[in-house]
Scaffold this active site. Sequence first.
Site, short mmCIF file in Angstrom:
data_model
loop_
_atom_site.label_atom_id
_atom_site.label_comp_id
_atom_site.label_asym_id
_atom_site.label_seq_id
_atom_site.Cartn_x
_atom_site.Cartn_y
_atom_site.Cartn_z
N TYR A 102 0.86 -1.19 0.00
CA TYR A 102 0.00 0.00 0.00
C TYR A 102 0.89 1.24 0.00
O TYR A 102 1.85 1.33 0.77
CB TYR A 102 -0.89 0.02 1.26
CG TYR A 102 -1.67 1.30 1.35
CD1 TYR A 102 -2.95 1.39 0.81
CD2 TYR A 102 -1.12 2.45 1.92
CE1 TYR A 102 -3.66 2.57 0.83
CE2 TYR A 102 -1.82 3.65 1.95
CZ TYR A 102 -3.08 3.70 1.41
OH TYR A 102 -3.76 4.89 1.42
N GLU A 190 -3.41 7.39 -4.18
CA GLU A 190 -3.21 6.09 -3.52
C GLU A 190 -3.00 4.97 -4.53
O GLU A 190 -3.67 4.93 -5.56
CB GLU A 190 -4.47 5.81 -2.69
CG GLU A 190 -4.46 4.53 -1.92
CD GLU A 190 -5.80 4.29 -1.22
OE1 GLU A 190 -5.95 4.72 -0.06
OE2 GLU A 190 -6.70 3.69 -1.84
#
Length: 378
Positions: A102, A190
Amino acid sequence: MKTHEYQAKQIFSSYGIPVEKHILCFTAEDAVKAYDGLDTETVVVKAQVLSGGRGKAGGVKLARNKEEVVFYADSILSMKIKELPVKKILISEAVQIDSEYYVGFTIDRNSKSVILMLSREGGVDIETVASETPEKIYRFTIEPFVGMPDYLAKKIAFTLFKESTQVNSMAKILKSLYQVFIEKDASLAEINPLVLTKENRLVAIDAKMTFDDNALYRQTEILAFFEPTEDEKIESSAKEKGFSFVKMDGDIGCMVNGAGLAMATMDMIKLYGGNPANFLDIGGSSNPDKVIEGMRLLLNDKRVKVVLINIFGGITRCDDVANGLLTAFQKIESDIPVIVRLTGTNEKKGRDLLRNTRFIVAETMGEATRLAVGSSKN
Ligand code: ADP
């Protein structure tokens, strides 16, 4: 403002962030053409909706041949994910995943700066990781005057990787992602997951960006991506009529004069165990036309079971407001309970005018809210 994965990937690509080959499709026929065009055996069919958790909902499927591509394209294009109908899909080259990570830049209100979050728990819901195993998220506050120079990007890249090619690729991605975040006035940039492939490449196989609405005036190419949801269409038409309106998912419609009082009204509804259906600031006037327009907005929402009108009469006098309400409701056909709390200048006069009419009159905010919450539960 939110964007679709394919739009965020377009932006990422233009900043040199590696993404897998992909083609946007609207029909199963398009999907087959895309499959042929990608010239790879295995592809991923991915729903393009403005929501996360598509994989869990069945909106991300691996297809190994033409028949599977048609099957998944058809089934995904006919589904809804979190109430959102899927109208577009991506046909993406399936990458050989070794591990998933992530990476995300966002604004941290506590430190009043941009923060970078990294985790080895990629591909899963980051909010769950943050609440259940916060130690698995590495956080870096970014100094605005320092930004993300080479040395820092490399230092941070070492958090996840040791091998030099991986560290270098990660550092490049961090620099580019920070640049895109700043230059595009994003509130989130993201990659979840960023994958390390079996061929030792880092690839962003998902991409998410949200943007600061107040900066869209100078981000015309981002604004061109805007696809309003049904709720956003209602909100923008309310804005054109001079209202400040935000739709929520409760059942108590609120009509209030003043943004602060409107916020306090929603807080109080929550405090007494109810759920507001909206935020609506009708501004400081007793004009019946405004009340009619405001009521139309509230009553268009079929979930609304009761309306709470909370008015503080400062310059606007409460008796004027009461007369405005009486005039307005002659033109509104609805037997929904309407609770009115009037306070301020000429409040007694105002309340007296409304007694023994279709309105339920309350004196304090607590009393009005209790009545509204009680009525919403019946
Ligand atoms: P969401 O987060 O909305 O469920 P993702 O884009 O993260 O959607 O996809 C879910 C999972 O599907 C990923 O974590 C990954 O394991 C797999 N996946 C997605 N795209 C690809 C791809 N191009 N190649 C291989 N696997 C993929």
